[in-house]
Write an enzyme that holds these catalytic residues in place. Structure first.
Site, PDB file in Angstrom:
ATOM      1  N   LYS A  51      14.005   2.642 -14.877  1.00 27.54           N
ATOM      2  CA  LYS A  51      12.718   2.912 -14.535  1.00 27.54           C
ATOM      3  C   LYS A  51      12.040   1.342 -14.903  1.00 27.54           C
ATOM      4  O   LYS A  51      12.005   0.950 -16.027  1.00 27.54           O
ATOM      5  CB  LYS A  51      12.199   3.948 -15.220  1.00 27.54           C
ATOM      6  CG  LYS A  51      10.587   4.384 -15.084  1.00 27.54           C
ATOM      7  CD  LYS A  51      10.171   4.604 -13.825  1.00 27.54           C
ATOM      8  CE  LYS A  51       8.625   4.785 -13.759  1.00 27.54           C
ATOM      9  NZ  LYS A  51       8.120   5.246 -12.662  1.00 27.54           N
TER      10      LYS A  51
ATOM     11  N   SER B 197       2.156   8.681  -6.783  1.00 27.77           N
ATOM     12  CA  SER B 197       1.000   7.651  -7.640  1.00 27.77           C
ATOM     13  C   SER B 197       1.454   8.119  -8.920  1.00 27.77           C
ATOM     14  O   SER B 197       0.595   8.561  -9.604  1.00 27.77           O
ATOM     15  CB  SER B 197      -0.235   7.817  -7.171  1.00 27.77           C
ATOM     16  OG  SER B 197      -1.141   7.204  -7.953  1.00 27.77           O
TER      17      SER B 197
ATOM     18  N   CYS C 166       4.267  -3.413  -8.949  1.00 28.18           N
ATOM     19  CA  CYS C 166       3.946  -1.951  -9.483  1.00 28.18           C
ATOM     20  C   CYS C 166       2.451  -1.525  -9.490  1.00 28.18           C
ATOM     21  O   CYS C 166       1.651  -2.624  -9.371  1.00 28.18           O
ATOM     22  CB  CYS C 166       4.344  -2.170 -11.055  1.00 28.18           C
ATOM     23  SG  CYS C 166       3.693  -3.559 -11.801  1.00 28.18           S
TER      24      CYS C 166
HETATM   25  C1  DHB Z   1       5.454   3.149 -10.242  1.00 22.47           C
HETATM   26  C2  DHB Z   1       5.675   2.809  -8.899  1.00 22.47           C
HETATM   27  C3  DHB Z   1       6.218   1.810  -8.452  1.00 22.47           C
HETATM   28  O1  DHB Z   1       6.132   1.528  -7.138  1.00 22.47           O
HETATM   29  C4  DHB Z   1       6.631   0.839  -9.052  1.00 22.47           C
HETATM   30  O2  DHB Z   1       6.962  -0.245  -8.881  1.00 22.47           O
HETATM   31  C5  DHB Z   1       6.542   1.048 -10.510  1.00 22.47           C
HETATM   32  C6  DHB Z   1       6.036   2.166 -10.974  1.00 22.47           C
HETATM   33  C7  DHB Z   1       4.959   4.329 -10.774  1.00 22.47           C
HETATM   34  O3  DHB Z   1       3.587   4.835 -10.321  1.00 22.47           O
HETATM   35  O4  DHB Z   1       5.092   4.836 -11.700  1.00 22.47           O
END
Ligand code: DHB
Length: 308
Positions: free
Chosen positions: A44, A69, A127
């Protein structure tokens, strides 16, 4: 016949792995990916401090994908640095994903992962952004500043995760920076930002954060992802490895990304829906397609898209 491949000279046992995002935040989840047929363990996106993420509902499945989101819920980068020796025994590439809230954050986290047991470092330039600021990759100057600071941080290859670009000028501008800073791989694409799904019954958006504006994933975005992979492949050819991501849920989808020029594909939405069995299913499907078409390796089919 094999679907073995390489990303920035790191060997992958097959063409299909997980994407940073779903089900890869905790050590337990990462071990589940390690035990599956995913050819890598991608973590992540992390931030300096742990984050709870946005209020729910923040992830909603849709007929052809999802809108989300999440707000970067993660355990903080130090946990992922500490997980890396424990994941090493699975003998598959480990990929860190860093998501700074500032340029200094990127530098600090990339340096920390350079001293860890991960094999590749994906710098997430797409992000969720700070309110009022564009995603980093949409700001060429800021992107260059990040690359300047992280590109000579150590021996492990650095990759860039991009949002979709919709103008070929932008692919060319990014390609220039990729070559200038000797980037090892790129990942195209992240989810498509600021989309809106409305429930006509409740007369409300389906997710809560940002008054419903969220990131679109899954089948909806596959043509956008394929075009981004192809546009970069046309400019950069085999000088750089490309991960394709966006709407891969079958071996056929993976094959389309292969024709477009991707060295491997990552799976997010289908993994969230189906669980870690998706990787063996898709890999078998891809093997069957390659066999039927008489290809013996990924290399033979890579980038072979024709035109009318
Ligand atoms: C999140 C969403 C994304 O597209 C990303 O690249 C990193 C994190 C998120 O909302 O956690």
């Amino acid at each position: 016949m094999t679907t073995k491949t390489k990303i920035a000279d790191i060997e992958f046992d097959s063409y299909i792995c997980n994407a940073s995002g779903p089900l890869d935040s905790t050590l337990e989840e990462l071990k589940d990916i390690a035990d599956s047929k995913s050819s890598a363990i991608i973590m992540k996106s992390c931030t300096i401090e742990p984050r709870e993420g946005n209020p729910e509902p923040r992830y909603v499945r849709l007929p052809l994908g999802s809108i989300q989101s999440m707000g970067l819920p993660n355990l903080g980068y130090q946990e992922y640095v500490d997980f890396s020796p424990q994941l090493k025994k699975y003998k598959k590439p480990i990929v860190a994903s860093v998501a700074g809230l500032s340029i200094e954050d990127y530098e600090k986290m990339v340096n920390a992962f350079q001293d860890s047991e991960v094999d590749l470092i994906e710098v997430n330039l797409s992000c969720p952004n700070l309110e009022g600021k564009p995603q980093l990759a949409y700001d060429l100057k800021q992107t260059e500043e990040v690359l300047r600071r992280v590109s000579s941080s150590g021996k492990k290859p650095i990759g860039l995760k991009f949002p979709p670009f919709h103008d070929l000028v932008h692919h060319r501008q990014m390609a220039y920076l990729i070559e200038k800073y000797k980037i090892g791989f790129i990942t195209c694409i992240n989810s498509v930002g600021n989309t809106l799904v409305i429930d006509p019954e409740t007369e409300m958006p389906v997710i809560k954060p940002k008054k419903g504006f969220g990131r679109l994933c899954g089948d909806y975005i596959k043509p956008i992802a394929l075009a981004n992979v192809r546009a970069f492949y046309e400019v950069l050819g085999d000088k750089i490895s490309i991960f394709g991501v966006g709407g891969v849920k079958t071996g056929t989808d993976a094959f389309e990304f292969l024709l477009a020029g991707a060295d491997a594909v990552q799976v997010a939405t289908a993994f969230e829906k189906e669980g870690s069995g998706c990787f063996s299913r898709m890999t078998s499907e891809l093997e069957e397609i390659l066999q039927r078409k008489g290809y013996n390796s990924i290399k033979e089919a890579k980038g072979k898209l024709g035109h009318l």
